[in-house]
Design an enzyme around this catalytic site. Structure first.
Site, mmCIF file in Angstrom:
data_model
loop_
_atom_site.group_PDB
_atom_site.id
_atom_site.type_symbol
_atom_site.label_atom_id
_atom_site.label_comp_id
_atom_site.label_asym_id
_atom_site.label_seq_id
_atom_site.Cartn_x
_atom_site.Cartn_y
_atom_site.Cartn_z
ATOM 1 N N ALA A 15 37.276 39.914 52.310
ATOM 2 C CA ALA A 15 36.122 40.135 51.533
ATOM 3 C C ALA A 15 36.020 39.358 50.493
ATOM 4 O O ALA A 15 34.879 38.591 50.409
ATOM 5 C CB ALA A 15 36.365 41.502 51.139
ATOM 6 N N ASN A 105 43.670 41.460 42.247
ATOM 7 C CA ASN A 105 43.798 42.778 41.581
ATOM 8 C C ASN A 105 45.081 42.717 40.638
ATOM 9 O O ASN A 105 46.124 42.033 40.821
ATOM 10 C CB ASN A 105 43.366 43.998 41.678
ATOM 11 N N ALA A 131 32.687 43.332 47.424
ATOM 12 C CA ALA A 131 32.374 42.924 48.592
ATOM 13 C C ALA A 131 33.203 43.638 49.848
ATOM 14 O O ALA A 131 34.257 44.178 49.643
ATOM 15 C CB ALA A 131 32.686 41.233 48.855
ATOM 16 N N LYS A 182 40.625 45.439 32.874
ATOM 17 C CA LYS A 182 40.068 45.539 34.369
ATOM 18 C C LYS A 182 41.188 46.513 34.807
ATOM 19 O O LYS A 182 41.043 47.471 35.528
ATOM 20 C CB LYS A 182 40.090 44.211 35.033
ATOM 21 N N SER A 251 38.755 50.597 46.391
ATOM 22 C CA SER A 251 39.313 50.010 47.642
ATOM 23 C C SER A 251 40.652 50.574 47.861
ATOM 24 O O SER A 251 41.011 50.704 49.061
ATOM 25 C CB SER A 251 39.719 48.517 47.256
ATOM 26 N N GLU A 263 47.290 48.849 47.442
ATOM 27 C CA GLU A 263 47.719 47.959 46.031
ATOM 28 C C GLU A 263 48.080 48.909 45.168
ATOM 29 O O GLU A 263 47.957 48.443 44.015
ATOM 30 C CB GLU A 263 46.642 46.993 45.745
HETATM 31 N N1 LIG Z 1 36.983 43.535 47.995
HETATM 32 C C1 LIG Z 1 36.458 43.867 46.722
HETATM 33 O O1 LIG Z 1 35.182 44.217 46.405
HETATM 34 C C2 LIG Z 1 37.417 43.364 45.594
HETATM 35 C C3 LIG Z 1 36.988 43.526 44.396
HETATM 36 C C4 LIG Z 1 37.612 43.076 43.145
HETATM 37 C C5 LIG Z 1 39.095 42.510 43.512
HETATM 38 N N2 LIG Z 1 39.375 42.565 44.541
HETATM 39 C C6 LIG Z 1 40.742 42.025 44.794
HETATM 40 O O2 LIG Z 1 40.955 40.975 45.673
HETATM 41 C C7 LIG Z 1 41.991 40.802 46.544
HETATM 42 C C8 LIG Z 1 41.637 40.431 47.827
HETATM 43 O O3 LIG Z 1 40.747 41.835 48.530
HETATM 44 P P1 LIG Z 1 40.123 41.856 49.738
HETATM 45 O O4 LIG Z 1 39.045 43.127 49.490
HETATM 46 O O5 LIG Z 1 39.379 40.463 49.825
HETATM 47 O O6 LIG Z 1 40.982 42.097 50.931
HETATM 48 P P2 LIG Z 1 40.791 41.975 52.448
HETATM 49 O O7 LIG Z 1 39.250 42.013 52.857
HETATM 50 O O8 LIG Z 1 41.774 42.936 52.936
HETATM 51 O O9 LIG Z 1 41.298 40.488 52.598
HETATM 52 C C9 LIG Z 1 42.535 39.978 52.668
HETATM 53 C C10 LIG Z 1 42.488 38.893 53.518
HETATM 54 O O10 LIG Z 1 44.014 38.275 53.463
HETATM 55 C C11 LIG Z 1 44.350 38.138 54.744
HETATM 56 N N3 LIG Z 1 45.605 37.883 54.793
HETATM 57 C C12 LIG Z 1 46.900 38.764 54.679
HETATM 58 N N4 LIG Z 1 47.911 38.108 54.899
HETATM 59 C C13 LIG Z 1 47.723 36.721 55.217
HETATM 60 C C14 LIG Z 1 48.364 35.476 55.539
HETATM 61 N N5 LIG Z 1 49.904 35.636 55.550
HETATM 62 N N6 LIG Z 1 47.782 34.279 55.713
HETATM 63 C C15 LIG Z 1 46.545 34.462 55.902
HETATM 64 N N7 LIG Z 1 45.728 35.375 55.639
HETATM 65 C C16 LIG Z 1 46.284 36.548 55.076
HETATM 66 C C17 LIG Z 1 43.868 39.164 55.666
HETATM 67 O O11 LIG Z 1 43.859 38.851 56.829
HETATM 68 P P3 LIG Z 1 43.456 40.135 58.190
HETATM 69 O O12 LIG Z 1 41.926 39.269 58.464
HETATM 70 O O13 LIG Z 1 44.496 39.669 59.274
HETATM 71 O O14 LIG Z 1 43.488 41.361 57.647
HETATM 72 C C18 LIG Z 1 42.448 39.340 55.035
HETATM 73 O O15 LIG Z 1 41.509 38.226 55.375
HETATM 74 C C19 LIG Z 1 42.963 41.923 46.286
HETATM 75 O O16 LIG Z 1 43.621 41.826 45.281
HETATM 76 C C20 LIG Z 1 41.733 43.170 45.843
HETATM 77 O O17 LIG Z 1 42.120 44.055 45.119
HETATM 78 C C21 LIG Z 1 38.718 42.958 45.997
#
Ligand SMILES: NC(=O)c1ccc[n+]([C@@H]2O[C@H](COP(=O)([O-])OP(=O)(O)OC[C@H]3O[C@@H](n4cnc5c(N)ncnc54)[C@H](OP(=O)(O)O)[C@@H]3O)[C@@H](O)[C@H]2O)c1
Length: 301
Positions: A15, A105, A131, A182, A251, A263
């Site tokens: 995301a 985060n 996202a 945050k 999340s 997390e």
């Molecule tokens: N989403 C939000 O709105 C939001 C807002 C603020 C902060 N955050 C923070 O941003 C960070 C990312 O969150 P997210 O929501 O983007 O998570 P997410 O959608 O689960 O994306 C994480 C990505 O990492 C990939 N991944 C995991 N291990 C990997 C590896 N060894 N090699 C390559 N790719 C790998 C996953 O692959 P797969 O496709 O195989 O699962 C997935 O595509 C987190 O710390 C979250 O707390 C998120």
């Protein structure tokens, strides 16, 4: 590395990584963009907050052995608990001047990656970009949002990647306080994951007080490590919860409902761990951490 345009690799284009990759691909500064993925994807399709569809077809690699040269920037956007696996990508991507931005985060961005490269080349990023991923490479970017990094040359260079993006990128002179602010917001979200109920549960008897105490523990630990956190933060967090849509799913709850790892360590465990070190009591976060860990626990027998 390219002399004129910057080469960028995004580890974990979910995301956040996918949204950021799609937007920075529009920057005149950015040349080759590589996505380092766990689950294969063909391209990125990101629906922007205004309904615009961004379509990007960067190079996609599924194995670190496919990386042939170091890059100028690595952006890590895996979940915080996937750092060890994410780090396997770093060796071929890192040159002597490569910078690694950690978009995760929590408050331990630098500590998580310090075993893999000099700390002064790690740029911690506070991400406020809502996202969601609907399929590999398919992302709904909900609100423009912000990314915040420490002031300084590396921070300015990171901000420059966002020219042409709707995401507001900026530096701060007090990153520590910004990150703990945050975290104060995020730690209270454990209540939703534990009850299995969305935002409206804050109105249930006793829950607002519980959240307030959880945040107070965070504030006390944050102050102990040097963050400048005001007395109004716990009430601010509860007020935000009270005025958020009753059906909003954070999340942590989203991950729990989907049966994914959570997390909890980056959002609550860190408060307990640093509380121990600085002699600050954190019983509410300790209970939340223990219970959230138990949700994902697999007995050996
Ligand atoms: N989403 C939000 O709105 C939001 C807002 C603020 C902060 N955050 C923070 O941003 C960070 C990312 O969150 P997210 O929501 O983007 O998570 P997410 O959608 O689960 O994306 C994480 C990505 O990492 C990939 N991944 C995991 N291990 C990997 C590896 N060894 N090699 C390559 N790719 C790998 C996953 O692959 P797969 O496709 O195989 O699962 C997935 O595509 C987190 O710390 C979250 O707390 C998120």
């Amino acid at each position: 590395m390219t002399a004129s345009k910057l080469s960028v690799a995004v580890i974990g284009p979910g995301a956040i990584g996918g949204t950021i990759a799609a937007w920075i691909s529009r920057s005149p500064l950015v040349g080759e963009l590589t996505l380092c993925v766990r689950t294969p994807l063909d391209r990125l399709v990101v629906e922007a907050p205004d309904g615009t569809i961004l379509k990007v077809a960067p190079r996609v690699v599924t194995d670190p052995g496919q990386i042939t040269a170091p890059v100028d920037w690595v952006l890590v956007a895996t979940k915080a608990y996937d750092v060890a696996a994410a780090a396997l990508w770093l060796k071929p991507l890192l040159g002597p001047e490569t910078r690694v931005a950690v978009l995760q985060n929590g408050v331990e961005h630098v500590e998580r990656f310090a075993p893999f490269l000099p700390a002064d080349r790690i740029v911690p990023v506070i991400v406020d970009v809502p996202a969601e991923r609907t399929a590999p490479g398919r992302i709904q970017h909900r609100r423009n949002g912000t990314v915040t990094v420490p002031a300084g040359e590396a921070g300015e260079a990171f901000v420059a990647l966002f020219a042409g993006s709707v995401i507001e990128a900026s530096t701060t002179d007090d990153f520590l306080t910004a990150a703990w602010t945050k975290l104060s917001l995020n730690c209270a979200g454990a209540v939703n994951a534990l009850t299995g109920r969305p935002g409206g549960v804050v109105r249930a008897p006793g829950i607002a007080d519980l959240m307030r105490e959880m945040v107070w523990e965070c504030v006390r630990v944050g102050r102990a490590v040097g963050a400048d956190l005001g007395d109004t933060i716990p009430d601010w967090v509860v007020e935000r919860a009270m005025t958020s849509p009753a059906d909003s799913v954070n999340s942590l709850l989203g991950d729990r409902l989907a049966g994914r790892p959570m997390e909890w360590d980056a959002r609550n465990g860190v408060i307990v761990r640093l509380g121990h070190i600085h002699d600050v009591a954190t019983p509410v976060n300790a209970m939340a951490t223990t219970l959230l860990a138990a949700v994902g626990w697999q007995a050996d027998i």
